[in-house]
Design an enzyme around this catalytic site. Structure first.
Site, mmCIF file in Angstrom:
data_model
loop_
_atom_site.group_PDB
_atom_site.id
_atom_site.type_symbol
_atom_site.label_atom_id
_atom_site.label_comp_id
_atom_site.label_asym_id
_atom_site.label_seq_id
_atom_site.Cartn_x
_atom_site.Cartn_y
_atom_site.Cartn_z
ATOM 1 C CE LYS A 1 -6.567 4.247 -11.873
ATOM 2 N NZ LYS A 1 -6.444 3.413 -13.429
ATOM 3 C CB SER B 1 -5.611 3.049 -16.599
ATOM 4 O OG SER B 1 -4.639 4.030 -16.100
ATOM 5 N N GLY C 1 0.956 -1.409 -0.223
ATOM 6 C CA GLY C 1 -0.248 -0.087 0.326
ATOM 7 C C GLY C 1 0.597 1.367 -0.330
ATOM 8 N N PRO C 2 0.719 2.171 -0.328
ATOM 9 C CG PRO C 2 -1.431 4.323 -0.702
ATOM 10 C CD PRO C 2 -1.412 2.346 -0.878
ATOM 11 N N PRO C 3 2.267 4.744 1.035
ATOM 12 C CG PRO C 3 4.024 5.826 0.995
ATOM 13 C CD PRO C 3 3.245 5.828 -0.208
ATOM 14 N N GLY C 4 2.566 6.079 4.717
ATOM 15 C CA GLY C 4 1.572 6.470 6.113
ATOM 16 C C GLY C 4 -0.222 5.741 6.006
ATOM 17 C CB VAL C 5 -2.416 3.029 4.384
ATOM 18 C CG1 VAL C 5 -1.784 4.099 3.606
ATOM 19 C CG2 VAL C 5 -1.643 2.519 3.834
ATOM 20 N N GLY C 6 0.059 2.893 7.660
ATOM 21 C CA GLY C 6 -0.577 1.726 9.285
ATOM 22 C C GLY C 6 0.352 0.520 8.711
ATOM 23 C CE LYS C 7 3.105 -0.393 3.761
ATOM 24 N NZ LYS C 7 3.147 1.587 3.478
ATOM 25 C CB THR C 8 5.727 0.005 10.073
ATOM 26 O OG1 THR C 8 5.881 0.457 8.499
ATOM 27 C CG2 THR C 8 6.621 -0.223 10.598
#
Length: 801
Positions: A719, A676, A354-361
């Protein structure tokens, strides 16, 4: 024949000419000595067959003995007698009887003297010289004889006397000496003693070698011990040693015995410890082995964390730490459910993309907390060396184990949670490919026997739970195949509000030392902060903006300007500054040749403007905006489609003889690629060539074919989020993506009019302000070049909510 008192001898044979001290204790023997002293002092000495017999008779004695004279007799206080006797001549016993003497009962022997043989000749002379020389060598090696014993024998001229003298000084058995005494031939006696000496010399030479070797080893050991003790004393004086080196080997052995090592690891540890024992403590090789044993014995052999099996508790922990992300939470709880039922499960490899800052870590930490595992984070960003994963071989100076083994040792258990952060940022150069080294680590079928180059022994990683994070799936296919991909799309505005109210605001209030009631950000103010100051998929920028508000509020409070700060939409710009972004484009006017497209990036979805103009030329198409190869081909294909279908849309073919098309995608410095934007390109071209404006509140995404079909795209949620953030009212998506709407959050579906389209004509009907002069198009028309009668109206396309 002569009669003599008999003195039986134990463990000794007396030869003629030999002076021997004897200790006598038996009563018959003492009586025989007294009788001899009372007479002419002669006594018959005869060896016993069995030294342990205390009262020997004729059968317990040898046949040949020596007639000797008693030189001295001394009675000791304990009743024993010390006597000094000298042998004179050989004699053989004839008979034996017991008599009563003045001292008591004694044995009287009737003996027959044996006359010595006289022999001469060169053979005797040579034999005598050989015996004397051999005896000299024997005397040098024997510790019991004086060094000049060999020289004394050189004065003896008779062969018989020489043989007797040599036999008397040999360390031979009683039976062998008795055999020499019984032999009357001097030559044979010389041969016998020569043979005995040769056997003894061989033994003495071996003993001498052994003594020399032992002495050298003892000297070396004592020297090393002395030097080591000196070294310890010097180190102690310098403060570099504490005297614990002596116990180091013992401590290592105790560790090996106490740890639950695998069979292979235990054998390896014992072999290395055995090497260490034979080495000098300060040698370089000893340091290498000591470090190796520290790493090997520092691993958590047999140590496990007690895993949690409470499914409801795990769900509560995940919900408390993270808002939304339902798909990931469901996957973790499913894993716990299987673990609770089976008690054994090979660690699944989850990859959060996912994109940065979504809470993966932070989600990785929550998973460890929910499962009861130790948490280990290993950042892979910028790692280019394979040895970072597998370690260096011990042949290199300064070699170390890989990060997997190092972090496993740090975790202290063999079932932690490993978070492999930023796995898509792995590098590759001449030192190897770390992504390929991870193939074994992340394969549940192989990692039970993971081999680190440093340890060179199997490590079991099957109980480790691996969680990877990545911003994109730009990874080698074999590595992707080993992981279960879970996508974390960006957050909606409502989700960002919830996250900020539940976590971010409280976190920043605590971080800045603000007290309760001093700082408040209203929900309306928070929504404006999200809309006008952030445009991202995650919440990192939002957290920074909240921290900025908290700092300004704290400064005002400390300057005594205010007691508390309440931030609302009215005063937000005073604390946050000038607005950075515009929210919503619905108030913009419709423009000719300007289409709003939707793009996916690693940091979330973005609005992509497609601009088109005509310039004088000869029907060519020009592109700018740093387009990739795929997007450039998409432009060429869209242009061919428009030229082929131009008459259907009221575009005269002659215009392509006089005009060129210029397509531009702002922002010019940002690379763009992908197919796209195909329907956006067609719409922009048709709008430019027909002069019909494009609706400003419509955005679109979809790949187009030469026949005008609209194909599926990826990254739909990102999107749609970008469209929602940008204030778009209607979004055109491919018909094939209708199935993906089931996973789109409800607030996105409610905030947008989502229209699935299957053909470009449906796109133009929705996107253009008015319909171009055209003939109608039917579903049966497959060829793009076939003229159509007209375009369907907007109402004919279903809308998904």
């Amino acid at each position: 024949m002569n009669l003599y008192p008999l003195l039986p001898l134990r463990d000794i044979v007396v030869f003629p000419g030999m002076v021997v001290p004897l200790f006598v204790g038996r009563e018959k023997s003492v009586a025989a000595l007294e009788a001899a002293m009372a007479g002419d002092k002669d006594i018959f000495l005869l060896a016993q067959l069995d030294p342990g017999c205390d009262d020997p008779d004729r059968d317990d004695l040898y046949d040949t003995g020596v007639v000797a004279s008693v030189l001295q007799l001394l009675k000791l206080p304990d009743g024993t007698v010390r006597v000094l006797v000298e042998g004179h001549r050989r004699a053989s016993i004839v008979s034996l009887r017991e008599e009563q003497g003045s001292g008591g009962a004694m044995l009287i022997a009737q003996v027959e003297p044996i006359e010595p043989d006289e022999v001469e000749g060169p053979e005797i002379e040579g034999m005598m010289r050989s015996v004397v020389d051999q005896f000299g060598e024997y005397a040098k090696l024997s510790k019991k004889l004086p060094q000049d014993a060999g020289a004394q024998l050189g004065d003896i001229e008779e062969a018989g006397k020489l043989a007797d003298a040599v036999a008397a000084n040999l360390a031979a058995k009683v039976a062998d000496k008795q055999a020499v005494l019984s032999e009357s031939d001097p030559l044979k006696r010389l041969e016998m003693v020569l043979s005995f000496m040769e056997g003894e010399l061989g033994v003495l030479q071996v003993e001498r070698k052994i003594r020399g070797r032992v002495k050298r080893q003892m000297e070396k050991t004592q020297r090393e011990y002395y030097l080591n003790e000196q070294l310890k004393a010097i180190q102690s004086e310098l403060g570099g040693g504490d005297g614990e080196e002596a116990n180091e080997i013992q401590e290592l052995q105790e560790k090996i015995d106490s740890l639950k090592l695998s069979k292979e690891a235990k054998a390896k540890a014992q072999a290395e410890l055995k090497k260490l024992k034979t080495m000098q403590p300060m040698s370089a090789e000893a340091t290498v082995i000591r470090n190796y044993l520290d790493v090997l014995l520092g691993l958590p052999w047999g140590k496990r964390s007690k895993l949690k099996k409470d499914i409801a508790g795990a769900q509560a922990i995940l919900d408390a730490d993270h808002y939304a992300l339902d798909k990931v939470k469901d996957r973790i709880v499913e894993y716990l459910a299987v673990q609770a039922r089976t008690n054994k499960l090979k660690g699944p490899i989850l990859c959060l993309v996912g994109p940065p800052g979504v809470g993966k870590t932070s989600l990785g930490k929550s998973i460890a907390k929910a499962t009861g595992r130790q948490f280990v984070r290993q950042s892979l960003g910028g790692v280019r060396d394979e040895a970072e994963i597998r370690g260096h071989r011990r042949t290199y100076i300064g070699s170390l184990p890989g990060k997997i083994v190092t972090n496993l040792r740090k975790a202290g258990t063999n079932n932690p949670l490993f978070l492999l952060d930023e796995i898509d940022k792995l590098g590759q150069d001449f030192r190897g490919d770390p992504a390929s080294a991870l193939l074994e680590v992340l394969d549940p079928e192989q990692n039970a026997k993971f081999q680190d180059h440093y340890l060179e022994t199997d490590i079991d990683l099957s109980d480790v739970m691996f969680v990877c994070t990545a911003n994109s799936l730009n990874l080698p296919q074999p590595l992707l195949d080993r992981m279960e991909i879970i996508r974390l799309e960006g957050y909606t505005e409502d989700e960002k509000v919830e996250i900020a109210e539940r976590h971010l605001i409280a976190k920043q209030i605590e971080a800045h030392g603000l007290k309760a009631g001093e700082f408040e950000l209203t929900q309306a103010g928070l929504r404006d902060l999200i809309r006008y100051y952030t445009r991202e998929a995650g919440v990192r920028t939002l957290e920074r903006e909240i921290a900025r508000l908290a700092r300004k509020a704290l400064r005002q409070i400390l300057e005594k300007k205010v007691e508390a700060v309440v931030i609302t939409p009215d005063n937000l710009d005073e604390y946050a500054g000038v607005r950075k972004f515009r929210h919503g484009v619905s108030d913009e006017e419709n423009q000719v040749g300007a289409v709003t497209g939707l793009a996916w990036t690693e940091v979330g979805g973005e609005l992509l403007t497609i601009e088109s103009v005509t310039v004088p030329g000869k029907g060519a198409v020009r592109t700018t905006g740093k387009l990739g190869e795929v997007m450039s081909e998409s432009v060429q294909m869209a242009f061919s489609f428009v030229k082929a279908r131009g008459p259907s849309y009221g575009i005269k073919p002659s215009i392509f003889q006089r005009k060129d098309l210029h397509i531009h995608l702002p922002e010019g410095a940002v690379p763009k690629d992908g197919p796209s934007a195909g329907i956006g390109m067609v719409t922009a071209m048709v709008s430019t060539l027909t002069g019909i404006a494009v609706r400003a509140d419509v955005a679109m995404t979809g790949e187009v074919t030469l026949r005008g079909r609209v194909l599926a795209i990826g990254g739909l949620k990102e999107k749609l989020l970008a469209a929602l953030r940008g204030g778009i009212k209607t979004v055109l998506i491919p018909e094939e993506n209708r199935k993906d709407l089931a996973e789109i959050p409800a607030n996105i579906l409610q905030g947008l009019e989502i229209v699935p389209v299957a053909h470009v004509d449906e796109v133009l009907a929705r996107a253009l302000v008015s319909r171009p002069e055209a003939i109608e198009w039917t579903e049966a028309d497959d060829l793009a070049s076939q003229p159509a009668a007209g375009l369907p109206g907007p109402a004919s396309v279903p809308t998904a909510h």
